[in-house]
Design a protein around this motif. Structure first.
Motif, PDB file in Angstrom:
ATOM      1  N   HIS A   1       0.859  -1.186   0.000  1.00 34.43           N
ATOM      2  CA  HIS A   1       0.000   0.000   0.000  1.00 34.43           C
ATOM      3  C   HIS A   1       0.891   1.231   0.000  1.00 34.43           C
ATOM      4  CE1 HIS A   1      -3.152   2.717   2.150  1.00 34.43           C
ATOM      5  NE2 HIS A   1      -3.149   2.915   0.834  1.00 34.43           N
ATOM      6  N   ASN A   2       0.818   1.993  -1.065  1.00 29.48           N
ATOM      7  CA  ASN A   2       1.624   3.201  -1.182  1.00 29.48           C
ATOM      8  C   ASN A   2       0.806   4.226  -1.940  1.00 29.48           C
ATOM      9  OD1 ASN A   2       3.899   4.976  -1.196  1.00 29.48           O
ATOM     10  ND2 ASN A   2       5.243   3.185  -1.225  1.00 29.48           N
ATOM     11  N   GLY A   3       1.340   5.423  -2.083  1.00 28.99           N
ATOM     12  CA  GLY A   3       0.600   6.436  -2.815  1.00 28.99           C
ATOM     13  C   GLY A   3       1.187   7.816  -2.645  1.00 28.99           C
ATOM     14  N   PHE A   4       0.515   8.770  -3.232  1.00 27.18           N
ATOM     15  CA  PHE A   4       0.927  10.167  -3.114  1.00 27.18           C
ATOM     16  C   PHE A   4      -0.307  11.041  -3.248  1.00 27.18           C
ATOM     17  CE2 PHE A   4       1.196   9.058  -7.603  1.00 27.18           C
ATOM     18  CZ  PHE A   4       0.599  10.132  -8.247  1.00 27.18           C
ATOM     19  N   GLY A   5      -0.168  12.301  -2.862  1.00 24.88           N
ATOM     20  CA  GLY A   5      -1.269  13.244  -2.929  1.00 24.88           C
ATOM     21  C   GLY A   5      -0.905  14.467  -3.738  1.00 24.88           C
ATOM     22  N   LEU A   6      -1.871  15.024  -4.422  1.00 29.96           N
ATOM     23  CA  LEU A   6      -1.709  16.273  -5.165  1.00 29.96           C
ATOM     24  C   LEU A   6      -2.536  17.348  -4.468  1.00 29.96           C
ATOM     25  CD1 LEU A   6      -2.090  14.841  -8.784  1.00 29.96           C
ATOM     26  CD2 LEU A   6       0.038  15.471  -7.622  1.00 29.96           C
ATOM     27  N   PRO A   7      -1.944  18.493  -4.141  1.00 30.33           N
ATOM     28  CA  PRO A   7      -2.660  19.514  -3.363  1.00 30.33           C
ATOM     29  C   PRO A   7      -3.652  20.319  -4.204  1.00 30.33           C
ATOM     30  CG  PRO A   7      -0.464  20.286  -3.884  1.00 30.33           C
ATOM     31  CD  PRO A   7      -0.547  18.887  -4.417  1.00 30.33           C
ATOM     32  N   LYS A   8      -4.606  19.627  -4.795  1.00 29.72           N
ATOM     33  CA  LYS A   8      -5.627  20.302  -5.597  1.00 29.72           C
ATOM     34  C   LYS A   8      -6.802  19.358  -5.776  1.00 29.72           C
ATOM     35  CE  LYS A   8      -2.636  20.962  -8.847  1.00 29.72           C
ATOM     36  NZ  LYS A   8      -2.013  21.378 -10.109  1.00 29.72           N
ATOM     37  N   ALA A  54      -0.056  16.068 -16.675  1.00 27.41           N
ATOM     38  CA  ALA A  54       1.355  16.348 -16.376  1.00 27.41           C
ATOM     39  C   ALA A  54       1.621  16.285 -14.873  1.00 27.41           C
ATOM     40  CB  ALA A  54       1.742  17.719 -16.926  1.00 27.41           C
ATOM     41  N   ASP A  55       0.629  16.681 -14.049  1.00 29.63           N
ATOM     42  CA  ASP A  55       0.789  16.574 -12.591  1.00 29.63           C
ATOM     43  C   ASP A  55       0.993  15.120 -12.180  1.00 29.63           C
ATOM     44  OD1 ASP A  55       0.336  19.326 -12.397  1.00 29.63           O
ATOM     45  OD2 ASP A  55      -1.833  19.045 -12.196  1.00 29.63           O
ATOM     46  N   LEU A  56       0.209  14.229 -12.765  1.00 32.52           N
ATOM     47  CA  LEU A  56       0.338  12.813 -12.453  1.00 32.52           C
ATOM     48  C   LEU A  56       1.682  12.260 -12.912  1.00 32.52           C
ATOM     49  CD1 LEU A  56      -3.153  11.297 -13.342  1.00 32.52           C
ATOM     50  CD2 LEU A  56      -2.132  11.499 -11.071  1.00 32.52           C
ATOM     51  N   ALA A  57       2.067  12.595 -14.146  1.00 35.79           N
ATOM     52  CA  ALA A  57       3.304  12.050 -14.697  1.00 35.79           C
ATOM     53  C   ALA A  57       4.515  12.449 -13.872  1.00 35.79           C
ATOM     54  CB  ALA A  57       3.467  12.515 -16.142  1.00 35.79           C
ATOM     55  N   GLU A  58       4.466  13.632 -13.285  1.00 33.65           N
ATOM     56  CA  GLU A  58       5.604  14.107 -12.498  1.00 33.65           C
ATOM     57  C   GLU A  58       5.761  13.338 -11.194  1.00 33.65           C
ATOM     58  OE1 GLU A  58       7.310  18.315 -10.593  1.00 33.65           O
ATOM     59  OE2 GLU A  58       5.495  18.290 -11.841  1.00 33.65           O
ATOM     60  N   GLU A  59       4.657  12.939 -10.580  1.00 28.70           N
ATOM     61  CA  GLU A  59       4.700  12.282  -9.277  1.00 28.70           C
ATOM     62  C   GLU A  59       4.601  10.760  -9.368  1.00 28.70           C
ATOM     63  OE1 GLU A  59       5.261  13.796  -6.497  1.00 28.70           O
ATOM     64  OE2 GLU A  59       5.155  15.849  -7.259  1.00 28.70           O
ATOM     65  N   PHE A  60       4.227  10.235 -10.515  1.00 29.63           N
ATOM     66  CA  PHE A  60       3.949   8.812 -10.655  1.00 29.63           C
ATOM     67  C   PHE A  60       5.231   7.983 -10.507  1.00 29.63           C
ATOM     68  CE2 PHE A  60       1.726   5.151 -12.539  1.00 29.63           C
ATOM     69  CZ  PHE A  60       0.427   5.387 -12.087  1.00 29.63           C
ATOM     70  N   PRO A  61       5.184   6.823  -9.816  1.00 31.53           N
ATOM     71  CA  PRO A  61       6.375   5.984  -9.658  1.00 31.53           C
ATOM     72  C   PRO A  61       6.898   5.496 -11.008  1.00 31.53           C
ATOM     73  CG  PRO A  61       4.645   5.314  -8.132  1.00 31.53           C
ATOM     74  CD  PRO A  61       4.025   6.285  -9.077  1.00 31.53           C
ATOM     75  N   ASP A  62       8.205   5.186 -11.034  1.00 28.00           N
ATOM     76  CA  ASP A  62       8.790   4.676 -12.271  1.00 28.00           C
ATOM     77  C   ASP A  62       8.466   3.195 -12.444  1.00 28.00           C
ATOM     78  OD1 ASP A  62      10.687   3.100 -10.816  1.00 28.00           O
ATOM     79  OD2 ASP A  62      11.988   4.849 -10.623  1.00 28.00           O
ATOM     80  N   GLY A  63       8.816   2.664 -13.608  1.00 27.38           N
ATOM     81  CA  GLY A  63       8.441   1.299 -13.949  1.00 27.38           C
ATOM     82  C   GLY A  63       9.048   0.250 -13.045  1.00 27.38           C
ATOM     83  N   ALA A  64      10.300   0.457 -12.617  1.00 28.70           N
ATOM     84  CA  ALA A  64      10.947  -0.530 -11.750  1.00 28.70           C
ATOM     85  C   ALA A  64      10.226  -0.655 -10.418  1.00 28.70           C
ATOM     86  CB  ALA A  64      12.413  -0.151 -11.539  1.00 28.70           C
ATOM     87  N   ILE A  65       9.802   0.480  -9.845  1.00 24.94           N
ATOM     88  CA  ILE A  65       9.063   0.459  -8.580  1.00 24.94           C
ATOM     89  C   ILE A  65       7.708  -0.217  -8.773  1.00 24.94           C
ATOM     90  CG2 ILE A  65       7.955   1.890  -6.826  1.00 24.94           C
ATOM     91  CD1 ILE A  65      10.933   1.844  -6.518  1.00 24.94           C
ATOM     92  N   LEU A  66       7.016   0.124  -9.839  1.00 25.95           N
ATOM     93  CA  LEU A  66       5.704  -0.472 -10.099  1.00 25.95           C
ATOM     94  C   LEU A  66       5.810  -1.984 -10.298  1.00 25.95           C
ATOM     95  CD1 LEU A  66       4.332   2.270 -12.508  1.00 25.95           C
ATOM     96  CD2 LEU A  66       3.550   1.835 -10.169  1.00 25.95           C
TER      97      LEU A  66
END
Length: 392
Positions: A115-122, A130-142
């Motif tokens: 269980h992991n994740g991130f938040g966008l302040p909006k 573009a907001d998602l792409a900037e914060e989204f984990p890379d392929g190795a992590i996924l």
């Protein structure tokens, strides 16, 4: 003229806002699914040596274009890698006046309770691809998450280099570690250790393996690790080296201000223990260990978070109610000890209504005068009813 409390236009506005939020959440969710498939396709092979390479600055922009191109994603659906990751998107109201009133939270769920994740302040309606792409984990992590490997994201900062912060002891070297108020024989298991739950910049110099039990515990500072003396040098004068008695090493303790926290060195997650709280000794189970203490500035840890068998009102967790959660500030028999089959819960000191309870303050305060009461102290916002064991 009496103004009516019923305002049809306001109700219509709220309905339109709710519909817009649902539509925006669905759009963000679709972007997440497309980014997930794209980055898994672009991930390096699982058996590639070394960590995944950093993406070039144009990667986020290219991913944003891919996430916006729904038709292209649909046409290539046959090439989408299979994954066990499930993504959820929701809006969360933030009560902090210094942050955005509403955050859009993206959470990842995978095998082995990942269980992991991130938040966008909006709000979701304001989120761009573009907001998602900037914060989204890379392929190795996924890829790791889809296989049940709890890799850290965001990636932690690198540990100190050997040139900037040289360490005196190498991995595998026999040393002494200061645990439970005395020096104990140990072996260096790792240098510059960190736990995934710690701040991304936080490291401790050593992870030690205790010779007596085989348990691993961190050394919070270099002053808590010392060279191992010859086997015949014990504090018990005349104790031969061949005795089965555990050696006690008579060396000065590290400075009191050498470390802001104490490690967990006796119990593991799931172990049954007795914890000293205001009412006396209460049975419970270790739920977490080496947890950051939010009541301390900087980086400080609590050895254990335990879940008692009884709740705040005294009812048993066996009745379906969650037991009380407490924080243990130091790993010592005065506040936490093993639960044996012969142990029974013991009442605490007689507390008169006018008696004042003194808060612990810091783990150092507990280790200086380990006692037996408990004071309410919130460890984190999510679990209710958390206390910190204390002395009175």
């Amino acid at each position: 003229k009496v103004q009516s409390m019923f305002d049809p236009s306001a109700i219509a506005d709220r309905r339109r806002a709710a519909d817009a939020a649902r539509a925006a959440l669905a759009t963000v969710s679709a972007w997440c699914d497309e980014l997930l498939a794209h980055r898994l396709r672009e991930a390096p092979p699982a058996d590639a040596a070394g960590p995944a390479k950093e993406e070039d600055p144009g990667t986020a922009a290219r991913d944003a274009d891919d996430a916006s191109d729904h038709k292209a994603a649909d046409d290539s659906s046959a090439d989408v890698p299979k994954t066990a990751i499930r993504i959820t998107v929701r809006e969360v109201v933030c009560g902090d006046p210094e942050c955005a009133p509403v955050d859009t939270v993206i959470e990842f769920w995978g095998p082995n309770s990942i269980h992991n994740g991130f938040g966008l302040p909006k709000m979701a309606v304001d989120v761009a691809s573009a907001d998602l792409a900037e914060e989204f984990p890379d392929g190795a992590i996924l890829r790791d998450w889809s296989r049940g490997v709890d890799s850290e994201w965001p990636r932690p900062e690198p540990p100190p280099s050997a040139e900037d912060a040289p360490l005196a002891f190498d991995v595998g070297e026999s040393v002494l570690g200061f645990f439970g108020g005395e020096w104990r024989a140990a072996t260096v298991a790792r240098q510059w250790y960190r736990s995934p739950r710690w701040p991304k910049w936080a490291y401790v110099p050593y992870l030690l393996r205790l010779d007596e039990t085989g348990a691993e515990a961190y050394a919070s500072c270099a002053a808590r690790v010392a060279p191992r003396p010859p086997a015949s040098v014990f504090s018990d004068a005349g104790t031969p080296p061949t005795t089965t008695k555990r050696p006690r090493f008579a060396f000065p303790p590290p400075p009191e201000d050498a470390s802001p926290h104490e490690p967990a060195w006796r119990f593991d997650v799931g172990d049954r223990v007795l914890c000293r709280v205001q009412e006396g000794w209460r049975a419970g189970r270790v739920e977490r260990k080496d947890v950051p203490d939010p009541n301390e500035l900087g980086f400080a840890l609590l050895p254990y978070v335990c879940r008692l068998d009884t709740s705040n009102n005294g009812s048993s967790s066996r009745d379906g109610r969650p037991g009380r959660q407490i924080a243990v500030p130091v790993d010592h028999d005065a506040v936490i000890r093993p639960l044996r089959t012969t142990d029974t819960e013991q009442p605490g000191p007689d507390e008169s209504p006018g008696r004042r309870r003194r808060d612990l303050g810091t783990p150092e305060a507990a280790s200086s005068s380990l006692g037996a009461a408990a004071s309410s102290s919130s460890l984190e916002p999510s679990p209710p009813g958390l206390e910190k064991t204390n002395d009175d």
